[in-house]
Design a protein around this motif. Structure first.
Motif, PDB file in Angstrom:
ATOM      1  N   LEU A 169    -131.400  31.086  46.630  1.00 38.18           N
ATOM      2  CA  LEU A 169    -131.810  29.697  46.869  1.00 38.18           C
ATOM      3  C   LEU A 169    -131.290  29.209  48.224  1.00 38.18           C
ATOM      4  O   LEU A 169    -132.005  28.555  48.990  1.00 38.18           O
ATOM      5  N   TYR A 170    -130.031  29.528  48.498  1.00 34.65           N
ATOM      6  CA  TYR A 170    -129.384  29.133  49.751  1.00 34.65           C
ATOM      7  C   TYR A 170    -130.145  29.712  50.947  1.00 34.65           C
ATOM      8  O   TYR A 170    -130.503  28.994  51.888  1.00 34.65           O
ATOM      9  N   GLU A 171    -130.370  31.010  50.912  1.00 34.13           N
ATOM     10  CA  GLU A 171    -131.064  31.680  52.029  1.00 34.13           C
ATOM     11  C   GLU A 171    -132.491  31.159  52.175  1.00 34.13           C
ATOM     12  O   GLU A 171    -132.955  30.913  53.285  1.00 34.13           O
ATOM     13  N   GLY A 172    -133.185  30.994  51.060  1.00 38.96           N
ATOM     14  CA  GLY A 172    -134.552  30.485  51.107  1.00 38.96           C
ATOM     15  C   GLY A 172    -134.610  29.072  51.662  1.00 38.96           C
ATOM     16  O   GLY A 172    -135.509  28.739  52.443  1.00 38.96           O
ATOM     17  N   ALA A 173    -133.634  28.259  51.286  1.00 34.05           N
ATOM     18  CA  ALA A 173    -133.585  26.884  51.787  1.00 34.05           C
ATOM     19  C   ALA A 173    -133.404  26.863  53.303  1.00 34.05           C
ATOM     20  O   ALA A 173    -134.027  26.062  54.007  1.00 34.05           O
ATOM     21  N   PHE A 174    -132.559  27.757  53.800  1.00 35.32           N
ATOM     22  CA  PHE A 174    -132.300  27.818  55.246  1.00 35.32           C
ATOM     23  C   PHE A 174    -133.574  28.192  56.003  1.00 35.32           C
ATOM     24  O   PHE A 174    -133.980  27.536  56.964  1.00 35.32           O
ATOM     25  N   VAL A 175    -134.248  29.229  55.535  1.00 31.80           N
ATOM     26  CA  VAL A 175    -135.465  29.711  56.201  1.00 31.80           C
ATOM     27  C   VAL A 175    -136.585  28.676  56.112  1.00 31.80           C
ATOM     28  O   VAL A 175    -137.246  28.371  57.110  1.00 31.80           O
ATOM     29  N   GLU A 176    -136.803  28.132  54.913  1.00 36.30           N
ATOM     30  CA  GLU A 176    -137.918  27.198  54.732  1.00 36.30           C
ATOM     31  C   GLU A 176    -137.691  25.873  55.451  1.00 36.30           C
ATOM     32  O   GLU A 176    -138.646  25.262  55.928  1.00 36.30           O
ATOM     33  N   SER A 177    -136.431  25.438  55.547  1.00 37.95           N
ATOM     34  CA  SER A 177    -136.180  24.193  56.294  1.00 37.95           C
ATOM     35  C   SER A 177    -136.477  24.403  57.780  1.00 37.95           C
ATOM     36  O   SER A 177    -136.914  23.476  58.457  1.00 37.95           O
ATOM     37  N   GLN A 178    -136.278  25.630  58.264  1.00 34.88           N
ATOM     38  CA  GLN A 178    -136.645  25.937  59.650  1.00 34.88           C
ATOM     39  C   GLN A 178    -138.166  25.879  59.807  1.00 34.88           C
ATOM     40  O   GLN A 178    -138.680  25.308  60.762  1.00 34.88           O
ATOM     41  N   LEU A 179    -138.890  26.463  58.865  1.00 32.32           N
ATOM     42  CA  LEU A 179    -140.350  26.465  58.923  1.00 32.32           C
ATOM     43  C   LEU A 179    -140.911  25.044  58.875  1.00 32.32           C
ATOM     44  O   LEU A 179    -141.717  24.658  59.718  1.00 32.32           O
ATOM     45  N   TYR A 180    -140.468  24.252  57.907  1.00 34.37           N
ATOM     46  CA  TYR A 180    -141.003  22.901  57.714  1.00 34.37           C
ATOM     47  C   TYR A 180    -140.366  21.863  58.637  1.00 34.37           C
ATOM     48  O   TYR A 180    -140.872  20.740  58.725  1.00 34.37           O
ATOM     49  N   ARG A 181    -139.260  22.256  59.286  1.00 29.37           N
ATOM     50  CA  ARG A 181    -138.521  21.320  60.130  1.00 29.37           C
ATOM     51  C   ARG A 181    -138.204  20.041  59.347  1.00 29.37           C
ATOM     52  O   ARG A 181    -138.416  18.922  59.801  1.00 29.37           O
ATOM     53  N   ASP A 182    -137.675  20.268  58.137  1.00 30.48           N
ATOM     54  CA  ASP A 182    -137.410  19.163  57.228  1.00 30.48           C
ATOM     55  C   ASP A 182    -136.306  19.589  56.257  1.00 30.48           C
ATOM     56  O   ASP A 182    -136.148  20.793  55.992  1.00 30.48           O
ATOM     57  N   GLN A 183    -135.605  18.611  55.714  1.00 28.61           N
ATOM     58  CA  GLN A 183    -134.517  18.885  54.778  1.00 28.61           C
ATOM     59  C   GLN A 183    -135.005  19.089  53.343  1.00 28.61           C
ATOM     60  O   GLN A 183    -134.214  19.483  52.482  1.00 28.61           O
ATOM     61  N   TRP A 184    -136.290  18.845  53.067  1.00 34.52           N
ATOM     62  CA  TRP A 184    -136.711  18.911  51.667  1.00 34.52           C
ATOM     63  C   TRP A 184    -136.426  20.256  51.008  1.00 34.52           C
ATOM     64  O   TRP A 184    -136.014  20.263  49.829  1.00 34.52           O
ATOM     65  N   PRO A 185    -136.594  21.421  51.678  1.00 36.69           N
ATOM     66  CA  PRO A 185    -136.274  22.675  50.984  1.00 36.69           C
ATOM     67  C   PRO A 185    -134.787  22.777  50.598  1.00 36.69           C
ATOM     68  O   PRO A 185    -134.452  23.322  49.542  1.00 36.69           O
ATOM     69  N   VAL A 186    -133.926  22.240  51.448  1.00 38.08           N
ATOM     70  CA  VAL A 186    -132.491  22.260  51.167  1.00 38.08           C
ATOM     71  C   VAL A 186    -132.191  21.348  49.983  1.00 38.08           C
ATOM     72  O   VAL A 186    -131.466  21.734  49.054  1.00 38.08           O
ATOM     73  N   ASN A 187    -132.747  20.159  50.005  1.00 41.39           N
ATOM     74  CA  ASN A 187    -132.519  19.207  48.918  1.00 41.39           C
ATOM     75  C   ASN A 187    -133.042  19.743  47.587  1.00 41.39           C
ATOM     76  O   ASN A 187    -132.380  19.610  46.549  1.00 41.39           O
ATOM     77  N   ARG A 188    -134.210  20.369  47.626  1.00 42.02           N
ATOM     78  CA  ARG A 188    -134.788  20.930  46.393  1.00 42.02           C
ATOM     79  C   ARG A 188    -133.953  22.102  45.887  1.00 42.02           C
ATOM     80  O   ARG A 188    -133.677  22.206  44.684  1.00 42.02           O
ATOM     81  N   ALA A 189    -133.542  22.976  46.791  1.00 43.28           N
ATOM     82  CA  ALA A 189    -132.723  24.133  46.388  1.00 43.28           C
ATOM     83  C   ALA A 189    -131.388  23.673  45.814  1.00 43.28           C
ATOM     84  O   ALA A 189    -130.903  24.236  44.825  1.00 43.28           O
ATOM     85  N   LYS A 190    -130.807  22.650  46.412  1.00 42.78           N
ATOM     86  CA  LYS A 190    -129.538  22.114  45.910  1.00 42.78           C
ATOM     87  C   LYS A 190    -129.719  21.545  44.501  1.00 42.78           C
ATOM     88  O   LYS A 190    -128.869  21.754  43.627  1.00 42.78           O
ATOM     89  N   LYS A 191    -130.828  20.868  44.282  1.00 39.77           N
ATOM     90  CA  LYS A 191    -131.116  20.298  42.960  1.00 39.77           C
ATOM     91  C   LYS A 191    -131.293  21.420  41.927  1.00 39.77           C
ATOM     92  O   LYS A 191    -130.786  21.326  40.803  1.00 39.77           O
ATOM     93  N   ILE A 192    -132.001  22.491  42.297  1.00 37.66           N
ATOM     94  CA  ILE A 192    -132.200  23.620  41.390  1.00 37.66           C
ATOM     95  C   ILE A 192    -130.850  24.296  41.110  1.00 37.66           C
ATOM     96  O   ILE A 192    -130.533  24.614  39.956  1.00 37.66           O
ATOM     97  N   ALA A 193    -130.051  24.485  42.162  1.00 35.11           N
ATOM     98  CA  ALA A 193    -128.719  25.101  41.985  1.00 35.11           C
ATOM     99  C   ALA A 193    -127.874  24.261  41.040  1.00 35.11           C
ATOM    100  O   ALA A 193    -127.198  24.794  40.146  1.00 35.11           O
ATOM    101  N   ASN A 194    -127.934  22.956  41.204  1.00 33.88           N
ATOM    102  CA  ASN A 194    -127.190  22.047  40.331  1.00 33.88           C
ATOM    103  C   ASN A 194    -127.590  22.244  38.865  1.00 33.88           C
ATOM    104  O   ASN A 194    -126.739  22.267  37.978  1.00 33.88           O
ATOM    105  N   SER A 195    -128.882  22.412  38.623  1.00 33.96           N
ATOM    106  CA  SER A 195    -129.339  22.580  37.239  1.00 33.96           C
ATOM    107  C   SER A 195    -129.007  23.973  36.682  1.00 33.96           C
ATOM    108  O   SER A 195    -128.850  24.122  35.482  1.00 33.96           O
ATOM    109  N   LEU A 196    -128.883  24.966  37.540  1.00 29.96           N
ATOM    110  CA  LEU A 196    -128.555  26.331  37.097  1.00 29.96           C
ATOM    111  C   LEU A 196    -127.079  26.505  36.724  1.00 29.96           C
ATOM    112  O   LEU A 196    -126.755  27.297  35.853  1.00 29.96           O
ATOM    113  N   ILE A 197    -126.218  25.755  37.417  1.00 28.75           N
ATOM    114  CA  ILE A 197    -124.783  25.905  37.192  1.00 28.75           C
ATOM    115  C   ILE A 197    -124.355  24.962  36.082  1.00 28.75           C
ATOM    116  O   ILE A 197    -124.466  23.756  36.210  1.00 28.75           O
TER     117      ILE A 197
END
Length: 179
Positions: free
Chosen positions: A150-178
């Protein structure tokens, strides 16, 4: 601090990082680094035998910086879960500081030949360190790998979209997994 007051090695590393990040590793020549770092060619080669050695130095310095930022962001967090989630805050911080240029390690990895083991080993060590950090915090290998991806995907996708939404979404998913 003016450019000239810094040590030549530091100026070379900082200049190379800025240029690698901004225009790419393969598009950056040693002569441009020497000129923009305001060092003599002999001084450059005193510190680095090759562009490959410079790249290793740049990535090692970057690793140290990321470690320091990560520790600073998680220092006040009490639980392993909160410390893991702080890792996503680090991506957001780097995105803001560097205008969504992405992961320097993966950017360089995409530019080097597969047989460049010297640089690949530094990249592998950095990524393995992040993965191990999650394992150490969570004490659960499979969950840690989910978070790492999730962390790595968030980093790559935020670069592609030039936006924080992938990071915010990945963090939310990580929160629900832990749990």
């Amino acid at each position: 601090m003016s450019n000239e007051s810094q040590q030549p090695r530091v100026r070379i590393l900082d200049t190379a990082y800025r240029l690698f990040l901004g225009q790419g590793y393969n598009s950056t020549g040693i002569n441009q680094i020497i000129e923009e770092a305001e060092v003599a060619k002999a001084s450059f080669y005193q510190h680095f035998k090759s562009k490959e050695d410079l790249c290793v130095g740049v990535l090692e310095k970057r690793h140290q910086y990321i470690e320091e930022q990560s520790q600073a962001l998680s220092a006040q967090k009490r639980t392993p879960k909160m410390k893991v989630l702080a890792s996503f805050d680090l991506i957001s911080l780097l995105n803001e500081q560097e205008d969504f240029r992405g992961c320097a390690f993966l950017n360089i990895l995409s530019e080097i030949p597969a047989d460049n083991t010297k640089v690949r080993e530094v990249i592998y060590a950095h990524k393995s360190n992040i993965r191990q950090h999650f394992k150490d915090l969570l004490q659960h290998a499979e969950l840690a790998d989910h978070i790492y991806l999730l962390y790595e995907g968030a980093f790559v996708e935020s670069q592609l979209y030039r936006d924080q939404w992938p990071v915010n979404r990945a963090k939310k998913i990580a929160n629900s997994l832990i749990s």
